[in-house]
Design a protein around this motif. Sequence first.
Motif, PDB file in Angstrom:
ATOM      1  N   GLN A 120       0.847  -1.197   0.000  1.00 12.35           N
ATOM      2  CA  GLN A 120       0.000   0.000   0.000  1.00 12.35           C
ATOM      3  C   GLN A 120       0.880   1.243   0.000  1.00 12.35           C
ATOM      4  N   ARG A 121       0.445   2.248  -0.758  1.00  7.11           N
ATOM      5  CA  ARG A 121       1.207   3.505  -0.779  1.00  7.11           C
ATOM      6  C   ARG A 121       0.294   4.663  -0.400  1.00  7.11           C
ATOM      7  N   ASP A 122       0.728   5.465   0.547  1.00 14.16           N
ATOM      8  CA  ASP A 122      -0.008   6.686   0.932  1.00 14.16           C
ATOM      9  C   ASP A 122       0.911   7.857   0.643  1.00 14.16           C
ATOM     10  N   ILE A 123       0.886   8.324  -0.591  1.00 20.02           N
ATOM     11  CA  ILE A 123       1.819   9.390  -0.965  1.00 20.02           C
ATOM     12  C   ILE A 123       1.020  10.546  -1.560  1.00 20.02           C
ATOM     13  N   GLY A 124       1.075  11.675  -0.902  1.00 23.34           N
ATOM     14  CA  GLY A 124       0.335  12.844  -1.375  1.00 23.34           C
ATOM     15  C   GLY A 124       0.754  14.052  -0.582  1.00 23.34           C
ATOM     16  N   TRP A 127       0.470  12.716   3.492  1.00 22.50           N
ATOM     17  CA  TRP A 127       1.279  11.624   4.023  1.00 22.50           C
ATOM     18  C   TRP A 127       2.321  11.168   3.015  1.00 22.50           C
ATOM     19  N   ASN A 129       4.001   7.741   3.136  1.00 25.07           N
ATOM     20  CA  ASN A 129       4.263   6.433   3.751  1.00 25.07           C
ATOM     21  C   ASN A 129       3.996   5.312   2.761  1.00 25.07           C
ATOM     22  N   ASN A 171       9.288  12.035   3.578  1.00 21.04           N
ATOM     23  CA  ASN A 171       8.433  12.359   4.715  1.00 21.04           C
ATOM     24  C   ASN A 171       9.082  13.457   5.565  1.00 21.04           C
ATOM     25  N   THR A 194       5.997  16.151  -1.383  1.00 20.71           N
ATOM     26  CA  THR A 194       6.013  16.237  -2.845  1.00 20.71           C
ATOM     27  C   THR A 194       5.689  17.660  -3.254  1.00 20.71           C
ATOM     28  N   GLY A 198       4.199  16.719  -8.282  1.00 16.99           N
ATOM     29  CA  GLY A 198       4.201  15.333  -7.824  1.00 16.99           C
ATOM     30  C   GLY A 198       5.580  14.724  -7.700  1.00 16.99           C
ATOM     31  N   GLN A 201      10.693  15.286  -2.774  1.00 16.99           N
ATOM     32  CA  GLN A 201      11.856  16.142  -2.565  1.00 16.99           C
ATOM     33  C   GLN A 201      12.259  16.208  -1.086  1.00 16.99           C
ATOM     34  N   LEU A 262       8.274   6.933  -5.848  1.00 14.86           N
ATOM     35  CA  LEU A 262       6.827   7.058  -5.705  1.00 14.86           C
ATOM     36  C   LEU A 262       6.076   5.825  -6.217  1.00 14.86           C
TER      37      LEU A 262
ATOM     38  N   SER B  26      -2.987   4.138  -3.980  1.00 15.15           N
ATOM     39  CA  SER B  26      -1.770   3.347  -4.223  1.00 15.15           C
ATOM     40  C   SER B  26      -1.392   3.373  -5.701  1.00 15.15           C
ATOM     41  N   PHE B  31       1.658  10.486  -9.609  1.00  8.87           N
ATOM     42  CA  PHE B  31       1.281  11.906  -9.707  1.00  8.87           C
ATOM     43  C   PHE B  31       1.446  12.631  -8.374  1.00  8.87           C
ATOM     44  N   GLY B  32       1.818  11.887  -7.322  1.00  9.54           N
ATOM     45  CA  GLY B  32       1.980  12.496  -6.000  1.00  9.54           C
ATOM     46  C   GLY B  32       0.672  12.996  -5.411  1.00  9.54           C
TER      47      GLY B  32
END
Lengths: 285, 177
Positions: A120-124, A127, A129, A171, A194, A198, A201, A262, B26, B31-32
């Motif tokens: 699972q990815r929580d990237i935004g 978060w 993680n 993070n 990010t 996106g 950094q 990512l 996920s 695209f972040g």
Amino acid sequence: MARIRLERLTPIITLIAFLIIWWITPSFLKVFTKTTFEEFQAPIWIATRSIENLASATSAKTKSKKELINEIKELKRNNAYFKQIRSLNKTHQAEIIRLEGILNLPSRDSFRYELAHVIQRDIGSWWQNIRINKGSKHGLMEGDAVTFIGGVVGRVAKTNYYTSLVNLLSNQNFRISACFAQDERPLFYQGKGTNLWGQAQGYIKNAPQDLSTDSIKPLQLVTTGLGGTFPEGIKIGFVPWLEPDNTGMFQAGKVVLDKRLLGIKEVAVLIPYNRLKIEEYSDDF
Amino acid sequence: MIFDKRSLVLFFSNAILLHLMLLINSGITGFGLNLFILGPAFIIAPLYLRADQFFLTTLFSGFWIDSALPIPFGTITLLMLLSGSIMHLTRRRFRVEKNFHPSLLAQLINLVAGLTLFLVSYNCGFGDFYTMLPLSIFEAILSHLILIFLSPWFFNFQRALFILFSAKKDPESLPFV
């Protein structure tokens, strides 16, 4: 006079009662509840991963024979190449062990690698993680280093029995001692989320003033090995720009991280041997 | 307390919505972006169930969501209970058999929940305010655009599950239990 209908206030009374109970509940009970729910969710994520694998295997079946033959050819080439590297590594390893034996040096192998899939990815914006399919059952502990083919991924933030949460390199809570590839002076790295496009950094502080870099030939940032979590020399990213920081004594700059971070699918968790030994000893006592 | 099987149906449908959201998130990490589309999960339980059943469903759904997201445990649960209690008190004003009012409520609550999570994430030190704000606004706009299509589908899905599991398909005795 109209009767007051107390039933209509039931949700509000229940809510107030719940808030009071929640307020006086000890935090260990909350942690226990959270962990219990997380453990219930773990099989769902692992099952999702299996379904994804099944789907990709099914889609591979639709490929033509010609495509498959070409892929096999490519794999054979890679296989031969990696076999050569493996035999070379074995020779080097034997030589290192021989020299260590002669010089009575302690072993350089401080970590064992535990390979894991990202489930699972929580990237935004909120978060940064990822969740992996290995947990305390596999020897992972909070703070363990996580790496991938492109360098540092992050650090294990929380472990459950079957899964773990990893704080990514981008993070805001991720901080590490770093240095430039051909300069051993340590500096400070921190994640920065990010940007609007996106891209993951980070930024560095305390870089010496005599260093200069440019976007054509940016300086490579690597780990120092200080702190003991990460081994020395693992890539963090590139620094294309440095400017004087607010103290005027050092330089600061943004760090461009690997784009593959990512969309990461597989990682390796570095588990220190020393910790395993300590655990073994503690069991003996 | 007579157990209402709609509670279970709503809990599982909420878990499915959460799982779908996390799967989408996920998948679009390139695209972040991080979409937040959990608004519809807050709606049907307070509008359809009795107070006790609504409370239990919301409590378990909230705990389930809280444990899946990297936020302080209890944030979504408290938000769901608070918004649900207000909706439960005023539910005679909404036409729950149609999708218009529930969809509007879903948009409103999604906005409030998104704002809460933004502030919670900022307070937890997950990001820099000026970096987070424009991206969060963009994510919120995208999430609400998706909700326009997602909410009616989700409410119809929940009603279809009521019929499938031979549960009562109308709201509990209105206006008050």
